[in-house]
Design a protein around this motif. Sequence first.
Motif, PDB file in Angstrom:
ATOM      1  N   PHE A  93       0.831  -1.198   0.000  1.00  0.00           N
ATOM      2  CA  PHE A  93       0.000   0.000   0.000  1.00  0.00           C
ATOM      3  C   PHE A  93       0.869   1.253   0.000  1.00  0.00           C
ATOM      4  O   PHE A  93       0.620   2.208  -0.746  1.00  0.00           O
ATOM      5  CB  PHE A  93      -0.938  -0.006   1.206  1.00  0.00           C
ATOM      6  N   ASN A  94       1.918   1.247   0.816  1.00  0.00           N
ATOM      7  CA  ASN A  94       2.816   2.416   0.856  1.00  0.00           C
ATOM      8  C   ASN A  94       3.485   2.624  -0.497  1.00  0.00           C
ATOM      9  O   ASN A  94       3.609   3.756  -0.969  1.00  0.00           O
ATOM     10  CB  ASN A  94       3.875   2.241   1.949  1.00  0.00           C
ATOM     11  N   ALA A  95       3.905   1.514  -1.120  1.00  0.00           N
ATOM     12  CA  ALA A  95       4.535   1.618  -2.444  1.00  0.00           C
ATOM     13  C   ALA A  95       3.540   2.199  -3.451  1.00  0.00           C
ATOM     14  O   ALA A  95       3.879   3.069  -4.261  1.00  0.00           O
ATOM     15  CB  ALA A  95       5.006   0.244  -2.904  1.00  0.00           C
ATOM     16  N   LEU A  96       2.290   1.739  -3.366  1.00  0.00           N
ATOM     17  CA  LEU A  96       1.252   2.224  -4.279  1.00  0.00           C
ATOM     18  C   LEU A  96       1.015   3.726  -4.070  1.00  0.00           C
ATOM     19  O   LEU A  96       0.948   4.495  -5.038  1.00  0.00           O
ATOM     20  CB  LEU A  96      -0.049   1.449  -4.016  1.00  0.00           C
ATOM     21  N   ALA A  97       0.921   4.135  -2.799  1.00  0.00           N
ATOM     22  CA  ALA A  97       0.666   5.553  -2.495  1.00  0.00           C
ATOM     23  C   ALA A  97       1.797   6.430  -3.026  1.00  0.00           C
ATOM     24  O   ALA A  97       1.565   7.544  -3.513  1.00  0.00           O
ATOM     25  CB  ALA A  97       0.506   5.739  -0.988  1.00  0.00           C
ATOM     26  N   GLN A  98       3.026   5.910  -2.947  1.00  0.00           N
ATOM     27  CA  GLN A  98       4.179   6.720  -3.371  1.00  0.00           C
ATOM     28  C   GLN A  98       4.269   6.907  -4.877  1.00  0.00           C
ATOM     29  O   GLN A  98       4.698   7.952  -5.354  1.00  0.00           O
ATOM     30  CB  GLN A  98       5.470   6.080  -2.868  1.00  0.00           C
ATOM     31  N   ARG A  99       3.841   5.877  -5.612  1.00  0.00           N
ATOM     32  CA  ARG A  99       4.020   6.005  -7.053  1.00  0.00           C
ATOM     33  C   ARG A  99       2.823   6.688  -7.738  1.00  0.00           C
ATOM     34  O   ARG A  99       2.793   6.822  -8.950  1.00  0.00           O
ATOM     35  CB  ARG A  99       4.341   4.663  -7.704  1.00  0.00           C
ATOM     36  N   GLN A 100       1.829   7.122  -6.940  1.00  0.00           N
ATOM     37  CA  GLN A 100       0.677   7.780  -7.551  1.00  0.00           C
ATOM     38  C   GLN A 100       0.649   9.250  -7.163  1.00  0.00           C
ATOM     39  O   GLN A 100       0.985   9.616  -6.049  1.00  0.00           O
ATOM     40  CB  GLN A 100      -0.599   7.097  -7.080  1.00  0.00           C
ATOM     41  N   ASP A 101       0.224  10.096  -8.097  1.00  0.00           N
ATOM     42  CA  ASP A 101       0.248  11.520  -7.789  1.00  0.00           C
ATOM     43  C   ASP A 101      -0.992  11.921  -6.996  1.00  0.00           C
ATOM     44  O   ASP A 101      -1.997  11.204  -6.960  1.00  0.00           O
ATOM     45  CB  ASP A 101       0.389  12.354  -9.069  1.00  0.00           C
ATOM     46  N   ALA A 102      -0.904  13.084  -6.345  1.00  0.00           N
ATOM     47  CA  ALA A 102      -1.931  13.522  -5.403  1.00  0.00           C
ATOM     48  C   ALA A 102      -3.292  13.728  -6.061  1.00  0.00           C
ATOM     49  O   ALA A 102      -4.325  13.621  -5.414  1.00  0.00           O
ATOM     50  CB  ALA A 102      -1.476  14.818  -4.728  1.00  0.00           C
ATOM     51  N   GLN A 103      -3.295  14.000  -7.342  1.00  0.00           N
ATOM     52  CA  GLN A 103      -4.557  14.295  -8.034  1.00  0.00           C
ATOM     53  C   GLN A 103      -5.280  13.047  -8.511  1.00  0.00           C
ATOM     54  O   GLN A 103      -6.299  13.138  -9.197  1.00  0.00           O
ATOM     55  CB  GLN A 103      -4.281  15.196  -9.260  1.00  0.00           C
ATOM     56  N   ARG A 104      -4.749  11.865  -8.160  1.00  0.00           N
ATOM     57  CA  ARG A 104      -5.273  10.651  -8.790  1.00  0.00           C
ATOM     58  C   ARG A 104      -6.778  10.476  -8.587  1.00  0.00           C
ATOM     59  O   ARG A 104      -7.493  10.092  -9.517  1.00  0.00           O
ATOM     60  CB  ARG A 104      -4.519   9.421  -8.296  1.00  0.00           C
ATOM     61  N   TRP A 105      -7.280  10.778  -7.369  1.00  0.00           N
ATOM     62  CA  TRP A 105      -8.705  10.536  -7.149  1.00  0.00           C
ATOM     63  C   TRP A 105      -9.581  11.544  -7.867  1.00  0.00           C
ATOM     64  O   TRP A 105     -10.659  11.214  -8.334  1.00  0.00           O
ATOM     65  CB  TRP A 105      -9.033  10.436  -5.655  1.00  0.00           C
ATOM     66  N   SER A 106      -9.098  12.762  -7.983  1.00  0.00           N
ATOM     67  CA  SER A 106      -9.872  13.750  -8.759  1.00  0.00           C
ATOM     68  C   SER A 106     -10.021  13.263 -10.194  1.00  0.00           C
ATOM     69  O   SER A 106     -11.095  13.328 -10.786  1.00  0.00           O
ATOM     70  CB  SER A 106      -9.168  15.105  -8.752  1.00  0.00           C
ATOM     71  N   GLN A 107      -8.912  12.750 -10.742  1.00  0.00           N
ATOM     72  CA  GLN A 107      -8.951  12.263 -12.129  1.00  0.00           C
ATOM     73  C   GLN A 107      -9.851  11.019 -12.256  1.00  0.00           C
ATOM     74  O   GLN A 107     -10.652  10.906 -13.186  1.00  0.00           O
ATOM     75  CB  GLN A 107      -7.538  11.924 -12.609  1.00  0.00           C
ATOM     76  N   ARG A 108      -9.721  10.123 -11.308  1.00  0.00           N
ATOM     77  CA  ARG A 108     -10.528   8.894 -11.374  1.00  0.00           C
ATOM     78  C   ARG A 108     -12.019   9.212 -11.287  1.00  0.00           C
ATOM     79  O   ARG A 108     -12.831   8.663 -12.047  1.00  0.00           O
ATOM     80  CB  ARG A 108     -10.150   7.957 -10.222  1.00  0.00           C
ATOM     81  N   LEU A 109     -12.373  10.105 -10.361  1.00  0.00           N
ATOM     82  CA  LEU A 109     -13.795  10.438 -10.204  1.00  0.00           C
ATOM     83  C   LEU A 109     -14.319  11.120 -11.451  1.00  0.00           C
ATOM     84  O   LEU A 109     -15.463  10.911 -11.853  1.00  0.00           O
ATOM     85  CB  LEU A 109     -13.992  11.329  -8.959  1.00  0.00           C
ATOM     86  N   HIS A 110     -13.454  11.893 -12.092  1.00  0.00           N
ATOM     87  CA  HIS A 110     -13.844  12.578 -13.322  1.00  0.00           C
ATOM     88  C   HIS A 110     -14.231  11.559 -14.402  1.00  0.00           C
ATOM     89  O   HIS A 110     -15.211  11.756 -15.125  1.00  0.00           O
ATOM     90  CB  HIS A 110     -12.686  13.467 -13.788  1.00  0.00           C
ATOM     91  N   THR A 111     -13.472  10.468 -14.472  1.00  0.00           N
ATOM     92  CA  THR A 111     -13.769   9.463 -15.513  1.00  0.00           C
ATOM     93  C   THR A 111     -15.099   8.741 -15.246  1.00  0.00           C
ATOM     94  O   THR A 111     -15.658   8.129 -16.148  1.00  0.00           O
ATOM     95  CB  THR A 111     -12.653   8.384 -15.621  1.00  0.00           C
ATOM     96  N   LEU A 112     -15.596   8.827 -14.010  1.00  0.00           N
ATOM     97  CA  LEU A 112     -16.836   8.108 -13.667  1.00  0.00           C
ATOM     98  C   LEU A 112     -18.077   8.989 -13.743  1.00  0.00           C
ATOM     99  O   LEU A 112     -19.199   8.503 -13.581  1.00  0.00           O
ATOM    100  CB  LEU A 112     -16.721   7.558 -12.236  1.00  0.00           C
ATOM    101  N   GLN A 113     -17.872  10.281 -14.002  1.00  0.00           N
ATOM    102  CA  GLN A 113     -18.981  11.213 -13.784  1.00  0.00           C
ATOM    103  C   GLN A 113     -20.191  10.979 -14.677  1.00  0.00           C
ATOM    104  O   GLN A 113     -21.319  11.257 -14.270  1.00  0.00           O
ATOM    105  CB  GLN A 113     -18.520  12.662 -13.861  1.00  0.00           C
TER     106      GLN A 113
END
Length: 241
Positions: A93-113
Amino acid sequence: MTVVVLSGLRGGVGTTALVAGLGFALHRLQQRVLMVDLQPRNLLRLHFNLALGSTEGWATAESAAEGRWSEALLQVEEGLCLLPFGQLPLADFNALAQRQDAQRWSQRLHTLQAHFDWIVLDTPAILPGNEVAAPALPETAVRLRVLEADAACHALLSVEGAGSDHLLINRFDPISQLQRDLLLLWGERHPQLIPQVVHRDEAMAGALAWKCPVGYYAPDSLASHDLRSLATWLLAQEHRA
Ligand SMILES: Nc1ncnc2c1ncn2[C@@H]1O[C@H](COP(=O)(O)OP(=O)(O)OP(=O)(O)O)[C@@H](O)[C@H]1O
Ligand SMILES: [Mg+2]
């Protein structure tokens, strides 16, 4: 699409149970709803009858291969979906958090809108000063800070505040003089206090034991009525915006 972010003023105030109950209530009002678990403890799934040992979730999928987070999306009913966190060793989980940028959830939610009217997020309580640990979410998100009308939440609210988040009282017990007093006091001090409380109700605890949201387990219970009113209040806010 409206993103609703629930987080506790402190732990254990019932945030996860409210995400499940609110998502279900919005869906009963003919809304297309996705509930997303952003808590590594991965408990939201238990409100939707997933097996205790199930490990699937967005973090597990994303850890296996980048970009696969949405493959973990589950349909509970037509128009009601769930994205569990998944079960992941802490190091992964820590490795995953580190390799993803802070905006990832904004972008993901955008794709679901296009697919949902509401996305309801179960997010961890954030310690003051540690906001960077929280994923960046859309500016337009409606933020609900869950609290109980007790002295500990009163102290935290007085010292730390809750910014501009709406305040949602859970486990309200009108028999308690202290709780009634705090409801009055907070109503005077905090204009962002939501007029609808969710009462303490044994049906909420029973619902989790039956692994379903309270609106399904006990549709005529007080907590179910409260959550329907809360969902209606959110819809009204939407139409006003
Ligand atoms: N209004 C309520 N009345 C009675 N029981 C409730 C109510 N709300 C939540 N509960 C129960 O309280 C327990 C804790 O709830 P929950 O796990 O949702 O809290 P939480 O704030 O998400 O905790 P954590 O901070 O660990 O994530 C659960 O058993 C839940 O069913
Ligand atoms: Mg929780």
